[in-house]
Motif scaffolding. Structure first.
Motif, PDB file in Angstrom:
ATOM      1  N   GLU A  23       0.837  -1.207   0.000  1.00  0.00           N
ATOM      2  CA  GLU A  23       0.000   0.000   0.000  1.00  0.00           C
ATOM      3  C   GLU A  23       0.868   1.251   0.000  1.00  0.00           C
ATOM      4  OE1 GLU A  23      -3.606   1.413  -0.629  1.00  0.00           O
ATOM      5  OE2 GLU A  23      -3.240  -0.719  -0.238  1.00  0.00           O
ATOM      6  N   SER A  24       1.926   1.223   0.796  1.00  0.00           N
ATOM      7  CA  SER A  24       2.842   2.350   0.846  1.00  0.00           C
ATOM      8  C   SER A  24       3.563   2.538  -0.487  1.00  0.00           C
ATOM      9  CB  SER A  24       3.867   2.140   1.966  1.00  0.00           C
ATOM     10  OG  SER A  24       4.838   3.150   1.965  1.00  0.00           O
ATOM     11  N   LEU A  25       3.903   1.413  -1.127  1.00  0.00           N
ATOM     12  CA  LEU A  25       4.615   1.485  -2.401  1.00  0.00           C
ATOM     13  C   LEU A  25       3.766   2.147  -3.476  1.00  0.00           C
ATOM     14  CD1 LEU A  25       6.970   0.850  -4.255  1.00  0.00           C
ATOM     15  CD2 LEU A  25       6.037  -1.456  -4.555  1.00  0.00           C
ATOM     16  N   TRP A  26       2.454   1.854  -3.507  1.00  0.00           N
ATOM     17  CA  TRP A  26       1.620   2.478  -4.534  1.00  0.00           C
ATOM     18  C   TRP A  26       1.602   3.990  -4.362  1.00  0.00           C
ATOM     19  CZ3 TRP A  26       2.749  -1.383  -6.641  1.00  0.00           C
ATOM     20  CH2 TRP A  26       2.139  -2.635  -6.622  1.00  0.00           C
ATOM     21  N   THR A  27       1.623   4.460  -3.122  1.00  0.00           N
ATOM     22  CA  THR A  27       1.698   5.901  -2.886  1.00  0.00           C
ATOM     23  C   THR A  27       3.018   6.461  -3.404  1.00  0.00           C
ATOM     24  OG1 THR A  27       0.307   5.705  -0.916  1.00  0.00           O
ATOM     25  CG2 THR A  27       1.636   7.702  -1.116  1.00  0.00           C
ATOM     26  N   THR A  28       4.097   5.718  -3.153  1.00  0.00           N
ATOM     27  CA  THR A  28       5.410   6.125  -3.651  1.00  0.00           C
ATOM     28  C   THR A  28       5.405   6.215  -5.164  1.00  0.00           C
ATOM     29  OG1 THR A  28       6.609   5.170  -1.776  1.00  0.00           O
ATOM     30  CG2 THR A  28       7.828   5.409  -3.837  1.00  0.00           C
ATOM     31  N   VAL A  29       4.859   5.206  -5.821  1.00  0.00           N
ATOM     32  CA  VAL A  29       4.817   5.184  -7.281  1.00  0.00           C
ATOM     33  C   VAL A  29       4.072   6.402  -7.816  1.00  0.00           C
ATOM     34  CG1 VAL A  29       3.835   3.952  -9.263  1.00  0.00           C
ATOM     35  CG2 VAL A  29       5.086   2.687  -7.513  1.00  0.00           C
ATOM     36  N   GLN A  30       2.942   6.744  -7.197  1.00  0.00           N
ATOM     37  CA  GLN A  30       2.170   7.904  -7.643  1.00  0.00           C
ATOM     38  C   GLN A  30       2.978   9.188  -7.522  1.00  0.00           C
ATOM     39  OE1 GLN A  30      -1.330   7.652  -5.194  1.00  0.00           O
ATOM     40  NE2 GLN A  30      -2.368   6.192  -6.542  1.00  0.00           N
ATOM     41  N   LEU A  61       3.416  -1.364 -12.911  1.00  0.00           N
ATOM     42  CA  LEU A  61       3.969  -0.182 -13.565  1.00  0.00           C
ATOM     43  C   LEU A  61       3.549  -0.110 -15.025  1.00  0.00           C
ATOM     44  CD1 LEU A  61       7.599  -0.170 -12.088  1.00  0.00           C
ATOM     45  CD2 LEU A  61       5.657   1.229 -11.369  1.00  0.00           C
ATOM     46  N   LEU A  62       3.541  -1.278 -15.697  1.00  0.00           N
ATOM     47  CA  LEU A  62       3.215  -1.313 -17.120  1.00  0.00           C
ATOM     48  C   LEU A  62       1.740  -1.081 -17.396  1.00  0.00           C
ATOM     49  CD1 LEU A  62       5.460  -4.321 -18.173  1.00  0.00           C
ATOM     50  CD2 LEU A  62       5.604  -2.019 -19.148  1.00  0.00           C
ATOM     51  N   THR A  63       0.881  -1.615 -16.548  1.00  0.00           N
ATOM     52  CA  THR A  63      -0.556  -1.574 -16.833  1.00  0.00           C
ATOM     53  C   THR A  63      -1.288  -0.422 -16.163  1.00  0.00           C
ATOM     54  OG1 THR A  63      -1.035  -3.100 -14.996  1.00  0.00           O
ATOM     55  CG2 THR A  63      -0.625  -4.072 -17.170  1.00  0.00           C
ATOM     56  N   ASP A  64      -0.780   0.076 -15.060  1.00  0.00           N
ATOM     57  CA  ASP A  64      -1.532   1.065 -14.283  1.00  0.00           C
ATOM     58  C   ASP A  64      -0.858   2.425 -14.182  1.00  0.00           C
ATOM     59  OD1 ASP A  64      -3.458  -0.910 -13.726  1.00  0.00           O
ATOM     60  OD2 ASP A  64      -2.280  -1.634 -12.028  1.00  0.00           O
ATOM     61  N   ARG A  89       9.924 -14.055 -20.695  1.00  0.00           N
ATOM     62  CA  ARG A  89       8.706 -13.738 -19.945  1.00  0.00           C
ATOM     63  C   ARG A  89       8.554 -12.226 -19.779  1.00  0.00           C
ATOM     64  NH1 ARG A  89       7.254 -15.782 -13.749  1.00  0.00           N
ATOM     65  NH2 ARG A  89       5.223 -14.735 -13.598  1.00  0.00           N
ATOM     66  N   LEU A  90       9.640 -11.556 -19.465  1.00  0.00           N
ATOM     67  CA  LEU A  90       9.581 -10.107 -19.299  1.00  0.00           C
ATOM     68  C   LEU A  90       9.280  -9.411 -20.620  1.00  0.00           C
ATOM     69  CD1 LEU A  90      12.565  -9.590 -16.837  1.00  0.00           C
ATOM     70  CD2 LEU A  90      10.128  -9.371 -16.314  1.00  0.00           C
ATOM     71  N   LEU A  91       9.905  -9.849 -21.697  1.00  0.00           N
ATOM     72  CA  LEU A  91       9.638  -9.238 -22.996  1.00  0.00           C
ATOM     73  C   LEU A  91       8.195  -9.480 -23.420  1.00  0.00           C
ATOM     74  CD1 LEU A  91      12.899 -10.015 -25.021  1.00  0.00           C
ATOM     75  CD2 LEU A  91      12.326  -7.988 -23.685  1.00  0.00           C
ATOM     76  N   ASP A  92       7.690 -10.683 -23.174  1.00  0.00           N
ATOM     77  CA  ASP A  92       6.288 -10.980 -23.487  1.00  0.00           C
ATOM     78  C   ASP A  92       5.345 -10.072 -22.710  1.00  0.00           C
ATOM     79  OD1 ASP A  92       6.883 -12.980 -25.283  1.00  0.00           O
ATOM     80  OD2 ASP A  92       6.675 -14.614 -23.822  1.00  0.00           O
ATOM     81  N   GLY A  93       5.746  -9.697 -21.486  1.00  0.00           N
ATOM     82  CA  GLY A  93       4.912  -8.841 -20.648  1.00  0.00           C
ATOM     83  C   GLY A  93       5.002  -7.365 -20.975  1.00  0.00           C
ATOM     84  N   GLY A  94       5.890  -6.998 -21.896  1.00  0.00           N
ATOM     85  CA  GLY A  94       5.999  -5.603 -22.306  1.00  0.00           C
ATOM     86  C   GLY A  94       7.201  -4.858 -21.770  1.00  0.00           C
ATOM     87  N   VAL A  95       8.027  -5.515 -20.974  1.00  0.00           N
ATOM     88  CA  VAL A  95       9.242  -4.862 -20.461  1.00  0.00           C
ATOM     89  C   VAL A  95      10.234  -4.685 -21.610  1.00  0.00           C
ATOM     90  CG1 VAL A  95      11.230  -5.123 -18.933  1.00  0.00           C
ATOM     91  CG2 VAL A  95       8.946  -5.787 -18.141  1.00  0.00           C
ATOM     92  N   ARG A  96      10.799  -3.496 -21.716  1.00  0.00           N
ATOM     93  CA  ARG A  96      11.762  -3.222 -22.778  1.00  0.00           C
ATOM     94  C   ARG A  96      13.090  -2.694 -22.242  1.00  0.00           C
ATOM     95  NH1 ARG A  96       8.810  -6.119 -24.709  1.00  0.00           N
ATOM     96  NH2 ARG A  96       7.569  -5.946 -26.613  1.00  0.00           N
TER      97      ARG A  96
END
Length: 300
Positions: A23-30, A61-64, A89-96
């Motif tokens: 929960e704290s991390l999502w605040t940090t990300v914002q 991070l990629l989707t939200d 797996r990471l490339l399939d998920g959109g990580v570049r």
């Protein structure tokens, strides 16, 4: 202002350990998203110990968010098949963006184990995986970062050996490097001089840690096998209270940030420890020029 006139800005995060930390991390990300960084790196536990938590954070991070993630990956102790699988797996998920690291040696070992033992070999493997996906990537390119050392790596014989290792990583296909902890302008300036003299051409981004906690600095220096700056540590420990310590530490970090930018640093990478306030205080004082927001008018 041309794009090259904007210093790169990035932050480092680590996966949450529990629901409260999440929960704290999502605040940090914002809060970090508001600064429009060029990328946000996501750390990786020893030998992939928190891999799924890291992947969960990357997915968020990629989707939200609008943030571009740089995924830390370590190769020590892993098989070639395992490494190919996680990269795919990471490339399939959109990580570049990938930060290719050897990783810390397991306790009691003095030599790395596994089929891919060193970071330059890992960079080469990532490029091999990428080469098989040219059409999928629309002829694009995965950005591969590596670590650099402004202060001698504890396993290295010399600063010159550290630069030779960095040169090998570039030869294998690395695009840029981020430094580990250092304390003085001369540390970074010396690294740049040695690297350029040896033929390293990739950007070397200084990694800065807000100097607000002597306990954290001591722990990090122990892990990195380096000596902390004694004068800085003394001033932090002698500060009259937490507010004074924080002000002193932020000021020292800002001073170092300005110094390395004056030395020609291509940008700043701030380690946040998922506690963004000090990092954001440093960023505000540095007052880095940032590119226009997406969709705003740009004069051609």
């Amino acid at each position: 202002m041309s794009p090259s006139a904007y210093p790169a800005l990035s932050f480092e995060l680590y996966p949450p350990r529990n629901s409260e930390a999440q929960e704290s991390l999502w605040t940090t990300v914002q809060r970090l998203e508001e600064t429009r960084p060029d990328f946000v790196s996501v750390t990786y536990g020893a030998a992939g110990s928190n891999r799924e938590a890291a992947i969960g954070l990357l997915r968020h991070l990629l989707t939200d968010t609008t943030l571009k993630p740089l995924a830390h990956l370590t190769c020590v102790g892993s098989t070639r098949v395992e490494l190919v699988e996680i990269v795919e797996r990471l490339l399939d998920g959109g990580v570049r963006g990938l930060l290719a690291l050897r990783g810390d040696l397991p306790e009691g070992r003095t030599e790395p184990s596994g089929e891919i033992r060193y970071a330059d070999e890992f960079v080469r493997l990532i490029r091999e995986v990428e080469s098989g996906r040219t059409a999928q990537l629309a002829a694009g390119k995965v950005s591969v970062g590596v670590a650099a050392y402004a202060m001698r790596h504890p396993e290295s014989e010399s600063l010159e050996q550290d630069v030779a290792v960095l040169l090998a990583k570039e030869a294998a296909g690395a695009d840029f490097a981020i430094t580990q902890i250092f304390f003085r302008r001369s540390d970074y300036a010396g690294l740049l001089t040695r690297a350029r003299d040896a033929g390293v051409t990739i950007p070397i981004i200084p990694g800065l840690i807000p100097f607000t906690s002597p306990r954290r600095l001591t722990k990090l220096c122990d892990l990195a096998g380096i000596e902390p700056d004694r004068d800085l540590m003394a001033r932090l420990e002698e500060a009259e209270d937490d507010d004074a310590r924080r002000s002193l530490g932020v000021g020292a970090t800002v001073e170092l940030g300005r110094a390395v930018l004056d030395e020609g640093a291509p940008g700043i990478h701030l380690y946040t420890f998922n506690q963004p306030t000090a990092a954001l205080d440093v960023l505000e004082a540095l007052d880095l020029a940032r590119p226009p927001e997406a969709g705003s008018a740009v004069t051609l």
